[in-house]
Design a protein around this motif. Structure first.
Motif, PDB file in Angstrom:
ATOM      1  N   ALA A 210       0.828  -1.209   0.000  1.00 56.64           N
ATOM      2  CA  ALA A 210       0.000   0.000   0.000  1.00 56.64           C
ATOM      3  C   ALA A 210       0.863   1.261   0.000  1.00 56.64           C
ATOM      4  O   ALA A 210       0.500   2.267  -0.624  1.00 56.64           O
ATOM      5  CB  ALA A 210      -0.935   0.005   1.203  1.00 56.64           C
ATOM      6  N   ILE A 211       1.995   1.223   0.692  1.00 60.67           N
ATOM      7  CA  ILE A 211       2.907   2.375   0.695  1.00 60.67           C
ATOM      8  C   ILE A 211       3.444   2.629  -0.709  1.00 60.67           C
ATOM      9  O   ILE A 211       3.529   3.782  -1.161  1.00 60.67           O
ATOM     10  CB  ILE A 211       4.056   2.145   1.696  1.00 60.67           C
ATOM     11  CG1 ILE A 211       3.524   2.193   3.127  1.00 60.67           C
ATOM     12  CG2 ILE A 211       5.163   3.175   1.510  1.00 60.67           C
ATOM     13  CD1 ILE A 211       4.531   1.784   4.184  1.00 60.67           C
ATOM     14  N   ALA A 214       0.760   4.252  -2.654  1.00 59.61           N
ATOM     15  CA  ALA A 214       0.624   5.652  -2.258  1.00 59.61           C
ATOM     16  C   ALA A 214       1.700   6.511  -2.928  1.00 59.61           C
ATOM     17  O   ALA A 214       1.446   7.670  -3.294  1.00 59.61           O
ATOM     18  CB  ALA A 214       0.711   5.781  -0.737  1.00 59.61           C
ATOM     19  N   LEU A 353      -4.330   4.486   2.171  1.00 61.18           N
ATOM     20  CA  LEU A 353      -3.225   3.923   2.945  1.00 61.18           C
ATOM     21  C   LEU A 353      -3.494   4.045   4.440  1.00 61.18           C
ATOM     22  O   LEU A 353      -3.316   3.078   5.207  1.00 61.18           O
ATOM     23  CB  LEU A 353      -1.925   4.638   2.577  1.00 61.18           C
ATOM     24  CG  LEU A 353      -0.695   4.330   3.433  1.00 61.18           C
ATOM     25  CD1 LEU A 353      -0.319   2.860   3.312  1.00 61.18           C
ATOM     26  CD2 LEU A 353       0.482   5.214   3.017  1.00 61.18           C
ATOM     27  N   LYS A 357      -4.267   0.910   7.061  1.00 59.38           N
ATOM     28  CA  LYS A 357      -3.453   0.702   8.253  1.00 59.38           C
ATOM     29  C   LYS A 357      -4.330   0.602   9.500  1.00 59.38           C
ATOM     30  O   LYS A 357      -4.106  -0.250  10.373  1.00 59.38           O
ATOM     31  CB  LYS A 357      -2.457   1.855   8.389  1.00 59.38           C
ATOM     32  CG  LYS A 357      -1.528   1.750   9.588  1.00 59.38           C
ATOM     33  CD  LYS A 357      -0.590   0.574   9.464  1.00 59.38           C
ATOM     34  CE  LYS A 357       0.415   0.540  10.610  1.00 59.38           C
ATOM     35  NZ  LYS A 357       1.282  -0.657  10.548  1.00 59.38           N
TER      36      LYS A 357
END
Length: 492
Positions: A210-211, A214, A353, A357
């Motif tokens: 996901a990072i 992003a 993101l 989390k």
């Protein structure tokens, strides 16, 4: 069932499928491989928790900066060649004024050249990216991070030469071909996601993916803001020098700071059919880990890939229509509002993101993906009926989690294959992503004019309906996995 978690690996470490065996019985061999290969130990070691994120950020920045500028340059050059010096009419212009036939010809030629350039990149990449991805499982990830950036830099050089010398726009195909032969941006995607899969445990993999996604959104937003303003101020050439510099900086960073996550095999050959066979084996048998799940394991691989294809096709396809939908009546947005809408859409990468989390603390990844799909569906339904600026931005707000599904799907696909198959897997995913762009663009750009007479926002409603398919597949597979886990725990 998932295999036990492995320890998280720092960006500066080397991770292999047989890491413990290498340390116990192969230290001298490993040192010999390191000495004979420049791809394991970079000249500088980074101790911060950043690995390939800057590579992907810089590469995406150059791509997002280049794409709209090249389209606008095609428009201006074709207009100049045809002697057309007008401007594109707004979608809210007086409908009683007949269209300028010269403008129509410019639009058609620009669209055709864009299509030719895209098809050259896609067709070449379809053969090169799986080759590089599977090769990276043996030769290491760093070559796949460096070589495509050099190819993209060569493409920028060709574009600059065309602009300086006012060569025919057909020479853009040469630059695209050079980029495609080196793997293009899709090879960088495959290399970065495979690297993250190598250097993360199963629990943290989804958030690491996901990072990376992003980074795609943030760099795209920054490039779109810079590119438009810069072109208006200084033309096309100076921004393309930044494209060239950014690709070279990405390749240099990968060479200097990224420590390889795979111990390279010096005997690994690039030009061999073995790499294509590895991709075929992956999807025909389910990969090296399929023995534990058999046919069900292989079906999961195909079903998650189908979900990925549908979700990303909807993302690309609907994105193609936002500006056209906003330019035309009844919204009639100007460039400022369109810019705000684009910023809101890209900010969803960050909110997705953050939401992912937070939700991971109380939900399984599959349920997180379903929440993301629900956010996307609701936003698309609002877009389909939006006739005011407030309602359009409400749709953007409701889509704040729409990017939560794709990192979950990438992570689930990664967990279904072995450590030595991550490159082949993500190369295949990158090719599927290119196919998604072509299918989504063609489908939605055809559907929009065909449905204007009865519902202008129908393509968005159609997209929302399609998303129920991956939602149903993800939910069903999660329920089956939970049932199998409960059965296994009861039996033990």
């Amino acid at each position: 069932m998932d295999e036990p978690d492995t320890a998280a690996i720092l960006p500066g470490d080397v991770l292999t499928a047989t890491d413990e065996e290498t340390h116990d019985s192969g230290d001298h061999k490993h040192e010999a491989e390191v000495a004979s290969t420049g791809f394991v130990r970079p000249p500088f070691r980074v101790t911060c928790p950043v690995s390939v994120e800057p590579v992907l950020f810089l590469s995406m920045f150059s791509l997002a900066l280049q794409a709209p500028l090249s389209t606008q340059y095609l428009w201006d050059r074709i207009s100049e060649d045809l002697g057309y010096n007008g401007s594109k009419r707004s979608g809210c212009s007086n409908g009683s004024v007949p269209p300028d036939p010269l403008q129509t010809e410019v639009e058609i030629l620009t669209a055709h050249w864009n299509l030719y350039i895209s098809l050259v990149g896609f067709s070449v990449g379809l053969f090169v990216v799986p080759l590089l991805g599977s090769w990276s499982d043996l030769a290491g990830r760093r070559p796949v991070l460096i070589l495509p950036n050099i190819g993209l830099a060569l493409q920028a050089v060709v574009y600059l030469v065309v602009m300086y010398l006012k060569l025919p726009v057909g020479y853009f195909l040469v630059g695209r071909l050079l980029s495609g032969l080196s793997g293009d941006f899709n090879a960088i995607l495959a290399g970065c996601f495979a690297y993250v899969a190598d250097t993360s445990d199963r629990k943290s993999r989804t958030i690491r993916v996901a990072i990376l996604e992003a980074c795609l959104g943030l760099s795209g937003m920054l490039a779109s803001i810079i590119g438009g303003q810069w072109r208006r101020a200084q033309g096309y050439i100076n921004p393309f020098w930044l494209v060239l510099a950014t690709n070279l900086a990405s390749a240099l960073y990968a060479y200097l700071f990224v420590r390889d996550s795979v111990v390279p095999d010096p005997s690994a050959k690039l030009l061999t059919s073995r790499h294509y066979k590895a991709v075929w084996h992956l999807f025909s048998t389910g990969g090296s880990t399929s023995d534990a799940g058999g046919t069900f394991h292989r079906c999961k691989l195909w079903l998650y890939m189908l979900c990925f294809f549908l979700v990303v096709t909807i993302h690309f396809g609907s994105r193609e229509l936002y500006v056209l939908f906003e330019l035309s009546s009844p919204l009639c947005w100007g460039s400022a509002l369109i810019g705000y809408g684009s910023a809101a859409q890209n900010l969803a990468y960050l909110s997705s993101l953050l939401g992912l989390k937070i939700m991971q603390h109380c939900l399984e990844d599959s349920w997180v993906a379903l929440v993301g799909l629900a956010s996307n569906v609701i936003g698309l339904v609002v877009f389909s009926v939006a006739d005011t600026t407030q309602l359009m931005f409400t749709g953007y707000g409701l889509c704040f989690l729409f990017m939560a599904a794709t990192p979950v799907l990438r992570s689930k696909l990664s967990k279904l294959v072995g450590p030595s198959e991550q490159g082949a897997l993500f190369a295949s995913v990158a090719c599927v992503e290119s196919l998604c762009f072509l299918v989504g663009s063609g489908l939605f750009n055809s559907l929009y004019p065909a449905t204007l007479h009865f519902m202008k926002g129908f393509p968005f409603l159609f997209a929302a309906i399609i998303l129920f398919i991956p939602a149903g597949i993800i939910g069903t597979l999660q329920c089956l996995d939970q049932r199998r886990d409960n059965r296994d725990s009861t039996a033990s």
